[in-house]
Design a protein around this motif. Sequence first.
Motif, PDB file in Angstrom:
ATOM      1  N   ARG A  16       4.573  10.972   0.105  1.00  0.00           N
ATOM      2  CA  ARG A  16       5.458  11.003  -1.064  1.00  0.00           C
ATOM      3  C   ARG A  16       4.853  10.205  -2.209  1.00  0.00           C
ATOM      4  N   VAL A  17       5.218  10.607  -3.411  1.00  0.00           N
ATOM      5  CA  VAL A  17       4.821   9.864  -4.610  1.00  0.00           C
ATOM      6  C   VAL A  17       5.772   8.693  -4.794  1.00  0.00           C
ATOM      7  N   GLY A  18       5.203   7.550  -5.126  1.00  0.00           N
ATOM      8  CA  GLY A  18       6.000   6.370  -5.424  1.00  0.00           C
ATOM      9  C   GLY A  18       5.460   5.665  -6.648  1.00  0.00           C
ATOM     10  N   ARG A  19       6.301   4.849  -7.271  1.00  0.00           N
ATOM     11  CA  ARG A  19       5.882   4.055  -8.421  1.00  0.00           C
ATOM     12  C   ARG A  19       5.891   2.579  -8.032  1.00  0.00           C
ATOM     13  N   VAL A  20       4.761   1.910  -8.268  1.00  0.00           N
ATOM     14  CA  VAL A  20       4.660   0.483  -7.966  1.00  0.00           C
ATOM     15  C   VAL A  20       5.511  -0.283  -8.976  1.00  0.00           C
ATOM     16  N   LEU A  21       6.502  -1.017  -8.481  1.00  0.00           N
ATOM     17  CA  LEU A  21       7.358  -1.812  -9.350  1.00  0.00           C
ATOM     18  C   LEU A  21       6.968  -3.284  -9.349  1.00  0.00           C
ATOM     19  N   GLU A  22       6.324  -3.720  -8.272  1.00  0.00           N
ATOM     20  CA  GLU A  22       5.893  -5.106  -8.178  1.00  0.00           C
ATOM     21  C   GLU A  22       4.619  -5.161  -7.346  1.00  0.00           C
ATOM     22  N   ALA A  23       3.684  -6.017  -7.759  1.00  0.00           N
ATOM     23  CA  ALA A  23       2.449  -6.239  -7.011  1.00  0.00           C
ATOM     24  C   ALA A  23       2.082  -7.703  -7.143  1.00  0.00           C
ATOM     25  N   SER A  50       1.436  -3.663   2.452  1.00  0.00           N
ATOM     26  CA  SER A  50       0.259  -4.494   2.241  1.00  0.00           C
ATOM     27  C   SER A  50      -0.895  -3.541   1.938  1.00  0.00           C
ATOM     28  N   ALA A  51      -1.644  -3.835   0.870  1.00  0.00           N
ATOM     29  CA  ALA A  51      -2.726  -2.933   0.476  1.00  0.00           C
ATOM     30  C   ALA A  51      -3.993  -3.731   0.174  1.00  0.00           C
ATOM     31  N   GLN A  52      -5.068  -3.386   0.865  1.00  0.00           N
ATOM     32  CA  GLN A  52      -6.360  -4.035   0.646  1.00  0.00           C
ATOM     33  C   GLN A  52      -7.108  -3.305  -0.467  1.00  0.00           C
ATOM     34  N   ILE A  53      -6.628  -3.479  -1.690  1.00  0.00           N
ATOM     35  CA  ILE A  53      -7.169  -2.769  -2.853  1.00  0.00           C
ATOM     36  C   ILE A  53      -7.573  -3.742  -3.965  1.00  0.00           C
ATOM     37  N   THR A  54      -7.963  -4.953  -3.568  1.00  0.00           N
ATOM     38  CA  THR A  54      -8.220  -6.011  -4.539  1.00  0.00           C
ATOM     39  C   THR A  54      -9.541  -5.863  -5.295  1.00  0.00           C
ATOM     40  N   ASP A  55     -10.442  -5.018  -4.824  1.00  0.00           N
ATOM     41  CA  ASP A  55     -11.742  -4.883  -5.486  1.00  0.00           C
ATOM     42  C   ASP A  55     -11.671  -4.106  -6.794  1.00  0.00           C
ATOM     43  N   HIS A  56     -10.795  -3.113  -6.874  1.00  0.00           N
ATOM     44  CA  HIS A  56     -10.724  -2.273  -8.069  1.00  0.00           C
ATOM     45  C   HIS A  56      -9.455  -2.475  -8.893  1.00  0.00           C
ATOM     46  N   TYR A  57      -8.498  -3.245  -8.380  1.00  0.00           N
ATOM     47  CA  TYR A  57      -7.202  -3.363  -9.044  1.00  0.00           C
ATOM     48  C   TYR A  57      -6.761  -4.816  -9.114  1.00  0.00           C
ATOM     49  N   THR A  58      -6.018  -5.124 -10.163  1.00  0.00           N
ATOM     50  CA  THR A  58      -5.331  -6.410 -10.270  1.00  0.00           C
ATOM     51  C   THR A  58      -3.847  -6.126 -10.079  1.00  0.00           C
ATOM     52  N   PRO A  59      -3.057  -7.128  -9.729  1.00  0.00           N
ATOM     53  CA  PRO A  59      -1.615  -6.883  -9.606  1.00  0.00           C
ATOM     54  C   PRO A  59      -1.027  -6.305 -10.899  1.00  0.00           C
ATOM     55  N   GLU A  60      -1.465  -6.811 -12.040  1.00  0.00           N
ATOM     56  CA  GLU A  60      -0.927  -6.336 -13.323  1.00  0.00           C
ATOM     57  C   GLU A  60      -1.268  -4.866 -13.583  1.00  0.00           C
ATOM     58  N   SER A  61      -2.449  -4.434 -13.142  1.00  0.00           N
ATOM     59  CA  SER A  61      -2.846  -3.039 -13.378  1.00  0.00           C
ATOM     60  C   SER A  61      -2.120  -2.063 -12.457  1.00  0.00           C
ATOM     61  N   LEU A  62      -1.505  -2.567 -11.403  1.00  0.00           N
ATOM     62  CA  LEU A  62      -0.818  -1.700 -10.447  1.00  0.00           C
ATOM     63  C   LEU A  62       0.634  -1.419 -10.828  1.00  0.00           C
ATOM     64  N   VAL A  63       1.273  -2.350 -11.520  1.00  0.00           N
ATOM     65  CA  VAL A  63       2.687  -2.190 -11.870  1.00  0.00           C
ATOM     66  C   VAL A  63       2.850  -0.991 -12.809  1.00  0.00           C
ATOM     67  N   GLY A  64       3.747  -0.094 -12.414  1.00  0.00           N
ATOM     68  CA  GLY A  64       3.994   1.126 -13.174  1.00  0.00           C
ATOM     69  C   GLY A  64       3.168   2.311 -12.738  1.00  0.00           C
ATOM     70  N   ARG A  65       2.170   2.084 -11.918  1.00  0.00           N
ATOM     71  CA  ARG A  65       1.260   3.144 -11.475  1.00  0.00           C
ATOM     72  C   ARG A  65       1.904   3.991 -10.376  1.00  0.00           C
ATOM     73  N   LEU A  66       1.633   5.292 -10.408  1.00  0.00           N
ATOM     74  CA  LEU A  66       2.047   6.182  -9.327  1.00  0.00           C
ATOM     75  C   LEU A  66       1.026   6.115  -8.199  1.00  0.00           C
ATOM     76  N   VAL A  67       1.518   6.158  -6.961  1.00  0.00           N
ATOM     77  CA  VAL A  67       0.671   6.160  -5.772  1.00  0.00           C
ATOM     78  C   VAL A  67       1.199   7.221  -4.809  1.00  0.00           C
ATOM     79  N   VAL A  68       0.406   7.518  -3.796  1.00  0.00           N
ATOM     80  CA  VAL A  68       0.836   8.424  -2.725  1.00  0.00           C
ATOM     81  C   VAL A  68       0.914   7.587  -1.452  1.00  0.00           C
TER      82      VAL A  68
END
Length: 113
Positions: A16-23, A50-68
């Motif tokens: 499902r598609v979700g929107r990150v509201l907090e990271a 929990s997501a091991q995605i710290t190499d390409h993303y910052t918490p601020e860049s994730l908020v508002g982003r759509l994910v699967v």
Amino acid sequence: MTNTITWDDFTRVELRVGRVLEARVFPDARKPAYILHVDFGPEIGMRKSSAQITDHYTPESLVGRLVVGVVNFPPKQIGPLRSECLVTGFHDADGHVWLCVPDGEVAPGTRLL
């Protein structure tokens, strides 16, 4: 060779598609990770992951982003966090994760089929 599955096998995985509201940084993780709060729409609601995605993303860049995300795995205890979904991504040549995301605006909760 890849194992062949049936259509029924595929449809049992609820992507499902979700929107990150907090990271935020997950300080208790063994490997660098973030705690994500993802809104999967009115039918499913908010899920933590929990997501091991710290190499390409910052918490601020994730908020508002759509994910699967996979929303029908059982919850998994990861240290003090009860992870309630699996946010999907792809490893690059260096082993770092890029998120799997829709190519346009899709309503949270929309199922991939």
